[in-house]
Design a protein around this motif. Structure first.
Motif, short mmCIF file in Angstrom:
data_model
loop_
_atom_site.label_atom_id
_atom_site.label_comp_id
_atom_site.label_asym_id
_atom_site.label_seq_id
_atom_site.Cartn_x
_atom_site.Cartn_y
_atom_site.Cartn_z
N GLN A 5 1.10 -1.36 0.18
CA GLN A 5 0.18 0.40 -0.23
C GLN A 5 0.59 0.90 0.19
O GLN A 5 0.47 2.66 -0.91
N HIS A 9 2.41 4.85 -2.90
CA HIS A 9 2.46 6.29 -3.13
C HIS A 9 3.73 6.84 -3.62
O HIS A 9 3.50 8.52 -3.53
N TYR A 80 -5.96 -1.80 2.38
CA TYR A 80 -6.42 -0.40 1.96
C TYR A 80 -6.61 0.78 3.09
O TYR A 80 -6.43 0.22 4.62
N GLY A 91 -7.82 10.47 1.35
CA GLY A 91 -8.51 11.47 -0.20
C GLY A 91 -8.28 12.25 -0.38
O GLY A 91 -8.46 13.26 -1.76
N SER A 94 -4.71 13.27 -1.04
CA SER A 94 -4.63 12.88 -2.74
C SER A 94 -4.57 14.09 -4.03
O SER A 94 -4.15 14.67 -4.88
N VAL A 168 -8.47 12.09 -10.63
CA VAL A 168 -8.38 11.82 -8.96
C VAL A 168 -9.39 12.66 -8.35
O VAL A 168 -9.82 11.81 -7.14
N VAL A 171 -12.65 9.90 -7.72
CA VAL A 171 -12.40 8.86 -7.27
C VAL A 171 -12.34 9.27 -5.74
O VAL A 171 -13.27 8.39 -4.81
N TYR A 175 -15.51 8.22 -3.22
CA TYR A 175 -15.13 7.29 -1.61
C TYR A 175 -15.72 8.38 -0.78
O TYR A 175 -16.23 7.70 0.48
N SER A 187 -14.91 0.76 -6.77
CA SER A 187 -13.69 2.18 -5.60
C SER A 187 -12.77 1.34 -6.18
O SER A 187 -12.08 1.49 -6.64
N SER A 191 -10.02 3.52 -8.23
CA SER A 191 -8.67 4.01 -8.00
C SER A 191 -7.57 3.17 -9.02
O SER A 191 -6.48 3.85 -9.61
N SER A 195 -5.11 5.41 -10.53
CA SER A 195 -3.72 5.14 -10.47
C SER A 195 -2.97 4.82 -11.81
O SER A 195 -2.17 5.58 -12.73
#
Length: 227
Positions: A5, A9, A80, A91, A94, A168, A171, A175, A187, A191, A195
């Protein structure tokens, strides 16, 4: 599994750094101040890349703890962000970094670069010619052509990034609407698509430069064929 995860990022934000750093370098290179131009070195680039990578790694170390393993289908698990305020924070975080802060920085540095080019052009001394008027026109044309290509490359960079990272917004909004329903296949799909599109923006720049700039094509050809 938390590593799976945090790594996307870190890699994504390191890629964001590699987009903003060339924008800063363009400002340094096009400056009319000789000392400012001298700051554009490989050593400075290596330092910025190293410091940026270290910063994002330390800043996202909390992801190693605040993630949960969720079962989205029988026998299929994924990591997640923990439900609640943390997933809301990530969220909007980002959204702010990728969709707001970075485009604004790119636009600011692009305008700054264009102003530097205009300032250098005004200060440039016109060549002394004893022939016809066409000689002076031909000597100035390559300089203006390269300027246009350079500015166009910067504009295309910004447009590609904004277009690829527009997902983005979708998304994050989804969310926030469906945060009480837990992690669903929709979802996850959004995502992954977001990405994927975001990662494309870091890859297509070279191909866009090849299409736009004749000078860039010559330099690439010279590099590959060792001319």
């Amino acid at each position: 599994m938390a590593i799976t995860q945090i790594l996307p990022h870190i890699i994504s934000l390191c890629a964001v750094s590699t987009i903003t750093q060339p924008s800063v370098d363009r400002v340094l290179v096009t400056s009319s101040n000789a000392r400012t131009r001298q700051r554009s070195t490989r050593r400075l680039a290596y330092i910025c890349i190293g410091c940026g990578t270290l910063f994002w790694m330390l800043f996202h170390c909390h992801t190693l703890i605040l993630v949960d393993i969720e079962e989205i289908a029988p026998g299929y698990f994924t990591c997640y962000f923990r439900a609640g305020p943390y997933v809301v924070f990530m969220g909007y975080y980002s959204l702010f970094v990728k969709a707001i802060a970075v485009p604004l920085l790119l636009i600011v540095f692009a305008i700054w670069t264009a102003k530097n080019i205009r300032k250098v052009r005004r200060r440039r001394i016109a060549p002394v010619t004893t022939n016809t008027r066409n000689t002076a026109g031909n000597s100035e044309q390559p300089f203006h052509s390269k300027d246009r290509q350079f500015v166009l490359m910067v504009v295309v960079d910004i447009c590609i990034y904004v277009a690829c990272n527009a997902m983005v917004f979708v998304v994050v909004i989804y969310y926030q609407i469906a945060q009480n329903t837990g992690l669903t296949q929709i979802s996850i799909f959004l995502s992954l698509v977001g990405s994927f599109l975001s990662d494309i923006s870091y890859c297509v720049g070279c191909y866009a430069y090849l299409f736009i700039s004749k000078t860039f094509r010559k330099e690439v050809k010279r590099l590959f064929f060792c001319q």
